[in-house]
Write a protein that holds these residues in place. Structure first.
Motif, short mmCIF file in Angstrom:
data_model
loop_
_atom_site.label_atom_id
_atom_site.label_comp_id
_atom_site.label_asym_id
_atom_site.label_seq_id
_atom_site.Cartn_x
_atom_site.Cartn_y
_atom_site.Cartn_z
N GLY A 57 41.88 -20.24 47.64
CA GLY A 57 42.38 -19.69 48.88
C GLY A 57 41.94 -18.25 49.13
N THR A 58 42.69 -17.56 49.98
CA THR A 58 42.34 -16.18 50.34
C THR A 58 43.57 -15.29 50.39
OG1 THR A 58 42.65 -16.57 52.70
CG2 THR A 58 40.47 -17.01 51.83
N MET A 59 44.67 -15.74 49.82
CA MET A 59 45.93 -15.05 50.05
C MET A 59 46.11 -13.82 49.16
SD MET A 59 46.05 -18.34 50.92
CE MET A 59 46.72 -19.39 49.63
N ARG A 60 45.05 -13.05 48.91
CA ARG A 60 45.23 -11.86 48.10
C ARG A 60 44.09 -10.88 48.33
NH1 ARG A 60 44.46 -15.75 44.86
NH2 ARG A 60 42.31 -16.24 45.08
N SER A 61 44.02 -10.26 49.43
CA SER A 61 43.09 -9.14 49.57
C SER A 61 43.63 -8.11 50.56
CB SER A 61 41.70 -9.61 49.98
OG SER A 61 41.77 -10.54 51.03
N PRO A 62 44.86 -7.61 50.31
CA PRO A 62 45.42 -6.58 51.20
C PRO A 62 44.66 -5.27 51.05
CG PRO A 62 46.82 -6.86 49.28
CD PRO A 62 45.79 -7.94 49.21
N ALA A 63 44.70 -4.44 52.08
CA ALA A 63 44.00 -3.16 52.05
C ALA A 63 44.44 -2.30 50.88
CB ALA A 63 44.22 -2.43 53.37
N SER A 64 45.70 -2.47 50.44
CA SER A 64 46.21 -1.66 49.34
C SER A 64 45.47 -1.89 48.03
CB SER A 64 47.70 -1.94 49.14
OG SER A 64 47.92 -3.31 48.83
N MET A 65 44.72 -2.99 47.93
CA MET A 65 43.97 -3.28 46.71
C MET A 65 42.69 -2.47 46.61
SD MET A 65 44.13 -7.42 46.18
CE MET A 65 42.99 -7.29 44.79
N TRP A 66 42.27 -1.80 47.69
CA TRP A 66 40.92 -1.22 47.74
C TRP A 66 40.90 0.28 48.00
CZ3 TRP A 66 38.02 -4.64 45.67
CH2 TRP A 66 38.28 -6.01 45.86
N LEU A 97 36.90 -5.15 54.71
CA LEU A 97 37.14 -5.15 53.28
C LEU A 97 36.66 -6.45 52.62
CD1 LEU A 97 40.65 -3.51 53.40
CD2 LEU A 97 38.58 -2.49 52.44
N PRO A 98 36.50 -6.46 51.29
CA PRO A 98 36.03 -7.67 50.61
C PRO A 98 36.95 -8.86 50.83
CG PRO A 98 35.91 -5.78 49.13
CD PRO A 98 36.67 -5.33 50.35
N HIS A 99 36.36 -10.03 50.81
CA HIS A 99 37.11 -11.28 50.90
C HIS A 99 37.22 -11.84 49.49
CE1 HIS A 99 37.87 -15.56 51.40
NE2 HIS A 99 38.24 -15.32 52.65
N LEU A 100 38.42 -11.80 48.93
CA LEU A 100 38.62 -12.38 47.60
C LEU A 100 39.11 -13.81 47.75
CD1 LEU A 100 40.27 -9.59 45.44
CD2 LEU A 100 37.87 -10.11 45.82
#
Length: 286
Positions: free
Chosen positions: A122-131, A62-65
């Motif tokens: 940072g990177t603390m926001r790209s859970p699978a549920s976002m996509w 998945l994307p890295h935000l």
């Protein structure tokens, strides 16, 4: 730990394993507070366990935000050492960044990044549920997060003694020194103000230089041979693979230079939260 201990760094609980600097560990062992162990701390085990999720199967990375530098520190390393089936797995990236994932053949770029620059730390926001829009396209693939890391996990270098074999497009872009210019409103203390003075000094010595940076967050320097923002990420990596020195502050392009393995000089601002320089040294002794 043999005994629970609270310090200015953190609380250390009896029966758990922690990673600390050698001097601290030696002092605690001598004082009878801890013993040395090969058992990794939980957060290191959790990070490496992510590489086994979907092993041997088609996966959707998945994307890295978050910031580019954080993706270089951990996101691309998660993808590179992940144990998925490379022939069928897909990585969600931004167009022009395929070079960062040399072990993959399949990419998707038609997705929207909802994060503006002011929220990109940072990177603390790209859970699978976002996509759901992406995962619905690949129902037979195991969804793997590149981000979603804790601040501690971001400082862990996966397989630090191994390099990712980048294979950039070759345009013949060379320069003896690369300067990683940063100009962002986000944490502007990292915006070193004297790059042109350094560039002028290099030019006076007959030393060629080029500028590295994203189009939206850097600027040109008088006398530069080229600027990577006029090309793509391939251009930055091509220059890093042949330059004599990379010069920057502790920013995204510096993490890329460390991962590529070129000799670098990092100008560290007086204070800016966590210090990523030791991690850069770990993956790049130059």
């Amino acid at each position: 730990m043999i005994q629970t201990l609270s310090t200015a760094m953190s609380a250390f609980r009896t029966g758990e394993s922690y990673e600390v600097v050698d001097a601290t560990g030696a002092a605690w062992i001598k004082a009878g507070l801890a013993v040395e162990t090969d058992l990794p701390p939980e957060w290191i085990s959790d990070l490496y366990a992510r590489l086994d999720v979907g092993a041997g199967k088609p996966c959707l990375l998945l994307p890295h935000l978050g910031e580019f530098g954080h993706r270089i520190c951990t996101g691309i390393r998660i993808c590179h050492w992940h144990k998925c089936d490379r022939t069928t797995s897909v990585v969600a990236i931004r167009e022009g960044e395929q070079v960062l994932y040399p072990s993959y053949r399949h990419f998707i770029t038609n997705w929207t990044d909802p994060t503006d620059d002011s929220r990109r730390a940072g990177t603390m926001r790209s859970p699978a549920s976002m996509w759901p829009d992406i995962t619905s396209r690949f129902p037979d693939h195991v969804a793997i997060e590149q981000g979603g890391l804790t601040p501690t996990q971001e400082l862990i270098a996966i397989c630090p003694d191994q390099r990712i074999p980048f294979r950039p497009k070759r345009r013949g872009l060379t320069a003896e020194v690369l300067i990683g210019v940063r100009r962002r409103q986000f944490h502007d203390t990292k915006n070193f103000p004297h790059w042109q003075r350094i560039a002028d000094a290099l030019r006076a010595e007959g030393i060629t230089f080029a500028t590295i940076g994203d189009r939206s967050s850097s600027f040109d320097l008088d006398g530069q041979e080229w600027h990577s923002r006029d090309f793509d990420t391939d251009a930055a990596i091509e220059g890093m693979q042949s330059c004599r020195l990379f010069l920057s502050t502790d920013t995204g392009s510096a993490h890329l230079a460390a991962t590529v393995g070129c000799r670098q000089l990092v100008i560290r601002e007086e204070f800016f939260g966590r210090n990523f320089v030791p991690r850069m040294k770990q993956v790049n002794p130059n």
